[in-house]
Design a protein around this motif. Structure first.
Motif, PDB file in Angstrom:
ATOM      1  N   ASN A  17       0.816  -1.322  -0.198  1.00 32.64           N
ATOM      2  CA  ASN A  17       0.124  -0.193  -0.061  1.00 32.64           C
ATOM      3  C   ASN A  17       0.908   1.281  -0.229  1.00 32.64           C
ATOM      4  O   ASN A  17       0.723   2.169  -0.814  1.00 32.64           O
ATOM      5  CB  ASN A  17      -0.893  -0.078   1.162  1.00 32.64           C
ATOM      6  CG  ASN A  17      -2.106  -1.025   1.156  1.00 32.64           C
ATOM      7  OD1 ASN A  17      -2.303  -1.615  -0.079  1.00 32.64           O
ATOM      8  ND2 ASN A  17      -2.522  -1.218   2.125  1.00 32.64           N
ATOM      9  N   CYS A  18       1.738   1.446   0.666  1.00 28.79           N
ATOM     10  CA  CYS A  18       2.583   2.762   1.055  1.00 28.79           C
ATOM     11  C   CYS A  18       3.714   2.761  -0.021  1.00 28.79           C
ATOM     12  O   CYS A  18       4.523   3.711   0.074  1.00 28.79           O
ATOM     13  CB  CYS A  18       2.966   2.850   2.451  1.00 28.79           C
ATOM     14  SG  CYS A  18       4.153   1.674   2.938  1.00 28.79           S
ATOM     15  N   GLN A  19       4.115   1.530  -0.388  1.00 29.45           N
ATOM     16  CA  GLN A  19       5.224   1.572  -1.675  1.00 29.45           C
ATOM     17  C   GLN A  19       6.623   1.685  -1.240  1.00 29.45           C
ATOM     18  O   GLN A  19       7.312   1.996  -1.883  1.00 29.45           O
ATOM     19  CB  GLN A  19       4.823   2.405  -2.726  1.00 29.45           C
ATOM     20  CG  GLN A  19       3.447   2.473  -3.346  1.00 29.45           C
ATOM     21  CD  GLN A  19       3.125   1.484  -4.202  1.00 29.45           C
ATOM     22  OE1 GLN A  19       3.670   1.038  -5.206  1.00 29.45           O
ATOM     23  NE2 GLN A  19       2.411   0.647  -3.971  1.00 29.45           N
ATOM     24  N   HIS A  20       6.711   1.604   0.372  1.00 26.90           N
ATOM     25  CA  HIS A  20       8.111   1.645   0.787  1.00 26.90           C
ATOM     26  C   HIS A  20       8.962   0.540   0.433  1.00 26.90           C
ATOM     27  O   HIS A  20       8.326  -0.632   0.689  1.00 26.90           O
ATOM     28  CB  HIS A  20       8.076   2.391   2.180  1.00 26.90           C
ATOM     29  CG  HIS A  20       7.713   3.690   2.425  1.00 26.90           C
ATOM     30  ND1 HIS A  20       6.664   3.996   2.921  1.00 26.90           N
ATOM     31  CD2 HIS A  20       8.537   4.712   2.021  1.00 26.90           C
ATOM     32  CE1 HIS A  20       6.512   5.387   2.986  1.00 26.90           C
ATOM     33  NE2 HIS A  20       7.587   5.798   2.305  1.00 26.90           N
ATOM     34  N   SER A  21      10.154   0.544   0.285  1.00 23.64           N
ATOM     35  CA  SER A  21      10.905  -0.776  -0.109  1.00 23.64           C
ATOM     36  C   SER A  21      12.101  -0.876   0.921  1.00 23.64           C
ATOM     37  O   SER A  21      12.719   0.008   1.592  1.00 23.64           O
ATOM     38  CB  SER A  21      11.551  -0.587  -1.318  1.00 23.64           C
ATOM     39  OG  SER A  21      10.568  -0.302  -2.398  1.00 23.64           O
ATOM     40  N   GLN A  58       4.287  -3.395  10.375  1.00 22.00           N
ATOM     41  CA  GLN A  58       3.990  -1.918  10.391  1.00 22.00           C
ATOM     42  C   GLN A  58       5.302  -1.347   9.657  1.00 22.00           C
ATOM     43  O   GLN A  58       6.375  -1.460   9.875  1.00 22.00           O
ATOM     44  CB  GLN A  58       4.154  -1.294  11.762  1.00 22.00           C
ATOM     45  CG  GLN A  58       3.699   0.072  11.706  1.00 22.00           C
ATOM     46  CD  GLN A  58       3.024   0.780  12.977  1.00 22.00           C
ATOM     47  OE1 GLN A  58       3.148  -0.098  14.110  1.00 22.00           O
ATOM     48  NE2 GLN A  58       2.412   1.863  13.073  1.00 22.00           N
ATOM     49  N   CYS A  59       4.963  -0.569   8.663  1.00 20.11           N
ATOM     50  CA  CYS A  59       6.092  -0.031   7.941  1.00 20.11           C
ATOM     51  C   CYS A  59       6.978   0.950   8.818  1.00 20.11           C
ATOM     52  O   CYS A  59       6.423   1.833   9.528  1.00 20.11           O
ATOM     53  CB  CYS A  59       5.361   0.860   6.850  1.00 20.11           C
ATOM     54  SG  CYS A  59       6.763   1.780   5.604  1.00 20.11           S
ATOM     55  N   PRO A  60       8.127   0.786   8.946  1.00 18.33           N
ATOM     56  CA  PRO A  60       9.159   1.293   9.769  1.00 18.33           C
ATOM     57  C   PRO A  60       9.437   2.810   9.264  1.00 18.33           C
ATOM     58  O   PRO A  60       9.807   3.576   9.894  1.00 18.33           O
ATOM     59  CB  PRO A  60      10.260   0.777   9.901  1.00 18.33           C
ATOM     60  CG  PRO A  60      10.374  -0.261   8.407  1.00 18.33           C
ATOM     61  CD  PRO A  60       9.066  -0.336   8.089  1.00 18.33           C
ATOM     62  N   SER A  61       9.000   2.986   8.049  1.00 17.61           N
ATOM     63  CA  SER A  61       9.040   4.374   7.417  1.00 17.61           C
ATOM     64  C   SER A  61       7.794   5.367   7.608  1.00 17.61           C
ATOM     65  O   SER A  61       8.040   6.445   8.228  1.00 17.61           O
ATOM     66  CB  SER A  61       9.572   4.279   5.794  1.00 17.61           C
ATOM     67  OG  SER A  61       9.686   5.558   5.320  1.00 17.61           O
ATOM     68  N   CYS A  62       6.752   4.818   7.413  1.00 16.04           N
ATOM     69  CA  CYS A  62       5.533   5.924   7.263  1.00 16.04           C
ATOM     70  C   CYS A  62       4.540   5.192   8.249  1.00 16.04           C
ATOM     71  O   CYS A  62       3.508   6.089   8.663  1.00 16.04           O
ATOM     72  CB  CYS A  62       4.974   5.997   6.137  1.00 16.04           C
ATOM     73  SG  CYS A  62       4.122   4.133   5.486  1.00 16.04           S
ATOM     74  N   LYS A  63       4.779   3.897   8.917  1.00 19.89           N
ATOM     75  CA  LYS A  63       3.734   3.571  10.207  1.00 19.89           C
ATOM     76  C   LYS A  63       2.451   2.942   9.656  1.00 19.89           C
ATOM     77  O   LYS A  63       1.580   2.416  10.363  1.00 19.89           O
ATOM     78  CB  LYS A  63       3.454   4.523  11.092  1.00 19.89           C
ATOM     79  CG  LYS A  63       4.711   5.253  11.730  1.00 19.89           C
ATOM     80  CD  LYS A  63       5.589   4.300  12.466  1.00 19.89           C
ATOM     81  CE  LYS A  63       7.011   5.078  12.973  1.00 19.89           C
ATOM     82  NZ  LYS A  63       7.996   4.167  13.313  1.00 19.89           N
TER      83      LYS A  63
HETATM   84 ZN    ZN Z   1       5.475   2.877   4.255  1.00 17.70          ZN
END
Ligand code: ZN
Ligand code: NAD
Ligand code: ZN
Length: 236
Positions: free
Chosen positions: A59-63, A83-88
């Motif tokens: 969903n958030c597209q962080h790699s 949980q995405c460590p970049s955007c939560k």
């Molecule tokens: Zn993210």
């Protein structure tokens, strides 16, 4: 809540493998370039996820290195969520480490400052001291529970009742309290509030945790959402 799932399956469920194009970006979990192997290659033994594999959260597209996400997941409470460590952004259903206890709800007619047109919802949290489980900072050691039962208040209007329903979801997901160090007392291995603010004073506001506070309901809705608890949870 769902049974613990195979960690590799959880990583593959929420990350799409990125192939081909060299990625000139850092993995914020291990701080290595995404184009180099994962910094967790030596510590994380894994059959199906290779150190050079890079994945993008759907969903958030962080790699990140997929092995780094696996290491992060294995370090947490392994509840099947990420949980995405970049955007939560939360993938799946985040749960916490709240010790066992009881949440009690009642109402009374007296109103709260700032909400003079309705009565009050009272929530009482009961948690007793006990022994820390594997999900806690010091498994096997005791934890204390100070100031319980804790009494909390919401206006008994539509928004307040919605917050109440979401707090029940958060309670069932073990998100309201955790075991850690109290900011107020400095005591460690004790039950503390966990990121979701409650109003524990009703007609005085000496602690700052009371009424009136015109922004409180919106603030707590945002804090619940940050834990993955939103109105969507009430429709299921
Ligand atoms: Zn993210
Ligand atoms: P903490 O001090 O580690 O703080 C965690 C979070 O809780 C912070 O966001 C903080 O802003 C918030 N918080 C701090 N005091 C609060 C309060 N009185 N009411 C609502 N939120 C508060 O958390 P903690 O150690 O769990 O609680 C702080 C202190 O408040 C403890 O000493 C606890 O015993 C006491 N307390 C007592 C009662 C009671 O009914 N006797 C009720 C609530 C809290
Ligand atoms: Zn990495």
């Amino acid at each position: 809540t769902a049974a613990p799932t195979d960690p590799e399956a959880v990583v593959k469920k929420y990350l799409v493998e990125v192939k081909g194009t060299p990625v000139d970006e850092d993995c914020i979990i291990c701080m290595e370039k995404l184009a180099s192997p994962s910094g967790y290659s030596d510590t994380c033994e894994c059959r199906t996820i290779k150190p050079e594999m890079v994945g993008r959260l759907m969903n958030c597209q962080h790699s990140f290195h997929m092995l780094c996400v696996l290491a992060m997941y294995s370090n947490g409470n392994k509840d099947g969520s990420l949980q995405c460590p970049s955007c939560k952004t939360i993938y799946g259903e985040k749960t916490g480490t709240q010790p066992k206890g009881r949440m009690e709800v009642s109402t009374f007619p007296q109103s709260l400052p700032g909400h003079r047109d309705c009565g009050t919802i009272q929530i009482v949290y009961h948690i007793s001291r006990g022994i820390q489980g594997p999900e806690h900072p010091n498994p096997g050691m005791p934890y204390t529970a100070r100031g319980f039962p804790r009494y909390c208040y919401l206006p008994d209007n539509e928004k307040g009742r919605k917050v109440l329903e979401l707090l029940k979801v958060a309670w069932n997901r073990r998100l309201i309290f955790t075991v850690g160090t109290s900011n107020t007392t400095g005591e460690s291995n004790t039950v503390v509030w966990n990121e979701i603010h409650h109003k524990t004073e009703m007609d005085t506001n000496l602690s700052g945790h009371g009424y009136p506070d015109p922004n409180y309901l919106d603030n707590v809705l945002a804090e619940l959402a940050a834990q993955g608890v939103t109105e969507d949870c009430l429709r299921k």
